[in-house]
Design a protein around this motif. Structure first.
Motif, mmCIF file in Angstrom:
data_model
loop_
_atom_site.group_PDB
_atom_site.id
_atom_site.type_symbol
_atom_site.label_atom_id
_atom_site.label_comp_id
_atom_site.label_asym_id
_atom_site.label_seq_id
_atom_site.Cartn_x
_atom_site.Cartn_y
_atom_site.Cartn_z
ATOM 1 N N UNK A 114 0.841 -1.201 0.000
ATOM 2 C CA UNK A 114 0.000 0.000 0.000
ATOM 3 C C UNK A 114 0.875 1.249 0.000
ATOM 4 N N UNK A 115 0.504 2.192 -0.845
ATOM 5 C CA UNK A 115 1.221 3.461 -0.901
ATOM 6 C C UNK A 115 2.379 3.492 -1.871
ATOM 7 N N UNK A 116 2.848 2.337 -2.326
ATOM 8 C CA UNK A 116 3.948 2.301 -3.293
ATOM 9 C C UNK A 116 3.384 2.614 -4.674
ATOM 10 N N UNK A 117 3.982 3.605 -5.334
ATOM 11 C CA UNK A 117 3.493 4.035 -6.640
ATOM 12 C C UNK A 117 4.134 3.205 -7.757
ATOM 13 N N UNK A 118 3.383 3.016 -8.831
ATOM 14 C CA UNK A 118 3.945 2.402 -10.026
ATOM 15 C C UNK A 118 4.835 3.410 -10.741
ATOM 16 N N UNK A 119 5.838 2.908 -11.433
ATOM 17 C CA UNK A 119 6.756 3.805 -12.149
ATOM 18 C C UNK A 119 6.524 3.690 -13.649
ATOM 19 N N UNK A 120 6.950 4.721 -14.361
ATOM 20 C CA UNK A 120 6.783 4.759 -15.802
ATOM 21 C C UNK A 120 5.452 5.356 -16.205
ATOM 22 N N UNK A 121 5.310 5.589 -17.491
ATOM 23 C CA UNK A 121 4.096 6.183 -18.037
ATOM 24 C C UNK A 121 3.546 5.301 -19.144
ATOM 25 N N UNK A 122 2.254 5.465 -19.444
ATOM 26 C CA UNK A 122 1.607 4.707 -20.495
ATOM 27 C C UNK A 122 0.795 3.557 -19.946
ATOM 28 N N UNK A 123 0.163 2.818 -20.866
ATOM 29 C CA UNK A 123 -0.665 1.688 -20.473
ATOM 30 C C UNK A 123 0.185 0.651 -19.745
ATOM 31 N N UNK A 124 -0.408 -0.006 -18.766
ATOM 32 C CA UNK A 124 0.311 -1.035 -18.028
ATOM 33 C C UNK A 124 0.812 -2.133 -18.952
ATOM 34 N N UNK A 125 -0.027 -2.550 -19.893
ATOM 35 C CA UNK A 125 0.374 -3.622 -20.787
ATOM 36 C C UNK A 125 1.551 -3.211 -21.666
ATOM 37 N N UNK A 126 1.628 -1.940 -22.039
ATOM 38 C CA UNK A 126 2.805 -1.477 -22.779
ATOM 39 C C UNK A 126 4.049 -1.525 -21.901
ATOM 40 N N UNK A 127 3.890 -1.099 -20.645
ATOM 41 C CA UNK A 127 5.052 -1.050 -19.753
ATOM 42 C C UNK A 127 5.618 -2.434 -19.459
ATOM 43 N N UNK A 128 4.788 -3.463 -19.467
ATOM 44 C CA UNK A 128 5.318 -4.790 -19.153
ATOM 45 C C UNK A 128 5.484 -5.687 -20.376
ATOM 46 N N UNK A 129 4.951 -5.290 -21.534
ATOM 47 C CA UNK A 129 5.055 -6.153 -22.713
ATOM 48 C C UNK A 129 5.876 -5.543 -23.843
ATOM 49 N N UNK A 130 5.743 -4.244 -24.099
ATOM 50 C CA UNK A 130 6.304 -3.683 -25.329
ATOM 51 C C UNK A 130 7.307 -2.550 -25.093
#
Length: 449
Positions: free
Chosen positions: A270-286
């Motif tokens: 809880x409270x930890x922010x995700x890093x990076x920008x754009x769609x989640x699927x882009x950030x982990x796939x492309x």
């Protein structure tokens, strides 16, 4: 005459108890191909798989190049029928800290409909899904079969290219099913159509010829740990996106991945922010990612009051589909050499690299797979998904067998915890995977008619 869907459903239901028992026997074998482990267990694992394939009426050989044993099983195609290659691997990841496991990692235990144990999902269940499909058909296999069960996938498949070249003609097939991925969710099947590539490397910084008193020299003298930390910090921009010039990345993933689901599956606090920008699927796939896997330095509890002269980190860089791992490594090394602070000495060493892949999942074999999945999951259409992880040898299969349709499937679900403690297999989903593979073989056979 090929078995009907109803007959295959009944056959899979009949075979599942024995398939599960054999899966549990495989899980009890700690076949770890990493250095420092007893490789006699990998030999035992290969022998156990070979015995299972012989029981399916296949001609079987245990083969090896410069690494751990793989198993090849073959059965010729009926006249005019296509041949299908079924891939999985029998080696497993190390278990890690046993205190992190709820039960013994090499003693399978069922809890709440899941079978727990190292390799229960990744990838001994992949092996057994193939076996289940073969047992369902018995003597009425409608296609030719080649099973290729690797013995060192978790250790990087170092001798796989050698084996593929040596046994290229034996492995040649019309359709290749690689059962080492997963499904989109419990109750939602998937075909994997892209995977990221990989560069693992070490970066070492040096600032002193030897450790010196932190009080006498601290201030003007940069210690190696601070220097390394500042260098690592340059790998991401202020938003958390990768800041290494020259790495490929693109948008375009169309599957919706709700953030709350992602956070739950990843176990983010809880409270930890995700890093990076754009769609989640882009950030982990492309898009590329950079992670620090470990640091060599004095432990905090045992550290003296001295400036650290040298520190080393292991970096894992995942590469977007379409990138080249050789040029990516050059870009990573150039970045580290350019941005090392305060004139510190830096050395970068490659550990391993692997190619990303993109699969054009169109054509009759993919239609056959989607139909099989839809039937096995009672009308739920499969998702075309990417995977943030890497299976570099898929690119090798694409190169060696350019005319074959490559289907990347698997038994894992978002809660399988592959590579982590308490790895598990959802037994209900496993039953659907086994049925789907049997239906796929039937559907592929129909393509040759």
């Amino acid at each position: 005459m090929s078995l009907t869907e109803d007959e295959l459903r009944a056959a899979i239901a009949r075979e599942l108890p024995g398939v599960r028992a054999d899966l549990e026997r495989l899980v009890r074998i700690p076949g770890i191909a990493f250095d420092g482990f007893d490789h006699s267990h990998v030999e035992r694992s290969a022998e156990a798989v070979a015995e299972l394939l012989r029981g399916c009426g296949l001609e079987v050989q245990i083969v090896r190049g410069s690494g751990q044993p793989a198993v090849i099983g073959t059965k010729a195609a009926p006249a005019g029928a296509p041949t299908v290659l079924l891939y999985a691997h029998h080696d497993v990841q190390p278990a890690g800290d046993p205190e992190m496991w709820t039960s013994d990692p090499f003693e399978p235990v069922e809890r709440d409909g899941r079978l727990y144990g190292r390799g229960a999902a990744d990838d001994k269940a992949g092996v057994m899904a193939h076996v289940a499909a073969l047992r369902a058909f018995g003597d009425q296999l409608p296609v030719g079969i080649v099973l290729f069960i690797e013995g060192e996938e978790e250790y990087g498949s170092e001798s796989l290219d050698e084996l593929l070249q040596t046994y290229k003609e034996t492995l040649r097939s019309d359709v290749i099913v690689i059962a080492d991925s997963g499904n989109w969710d419990i109750g939602v099947p998937a075909l994997t159509t892209s995977l990221r590539g990989l560069v693992n490397c070490f970066v070492e910084v040096s600032t002193l010829s030897n450790a010196v008193h932190s009080g006498m020299f601290g201030g003007p003298v940069p210690d190696a740990l601070t220097t390394l930390a500042r260098l690592i910090a340059t790998l991401h921009d202020e938003n958390g996106d990768v800041a290494i010039a020259g790495l490929a990345g693109r948008d375009g993933a169309t599957v919706d991945y709700p953030e709350d689901r992602f956070r739950h599956e990843a176990g983010i606090l809880d409270g930890v922010k995700l890093i990076g920008e754009g769609r989640l699927t882009d950030r982990i796939w492309t898009k590329p990612s950079v992670s620090v896997l470990g640091i060599d330095a004095p432990t905090a509890a045992a550290a003296p009051n001295a400036l650290v002269p040298k520190a080393r980190a292991k970096l894992s860089v995942r590469l977007a589909p379409g990138d080249d791992w050789h040029s990516a490594y050059d870009a990573i090394r150039a970045h580290l050499e350019k941005f090392v602070p305060w004139g510190a000495h830096v050395e970068v060493a490659l550990e391993s690299g692997g190619a990303p892949c993109v699969i054009d999942a169109t054509g009759p074999a993919y239609d056959a797979a989607r139909s099989a999945f839809r039937d096995a999951w009672d009308g739920v259409a499969p998702v075309d998904m990417g995977v943030g992880g890497s299976i570099p040898f898929i690119a090798t299969f694409q190169e060696l067998f350019p005319d074959a349709a490559i289907l990347v499937t698997g038994v894992e679900d978002p809660y399988a915890a592959a590579h982590g403690p308490n790895e598990s297999l959802h037994l209900g989903e496993f039953a659907r995977v086994c049925l789907a593979e049997a239906l796929l073989l039937r559907n592929v056979a129909a393509l040759g008619q």
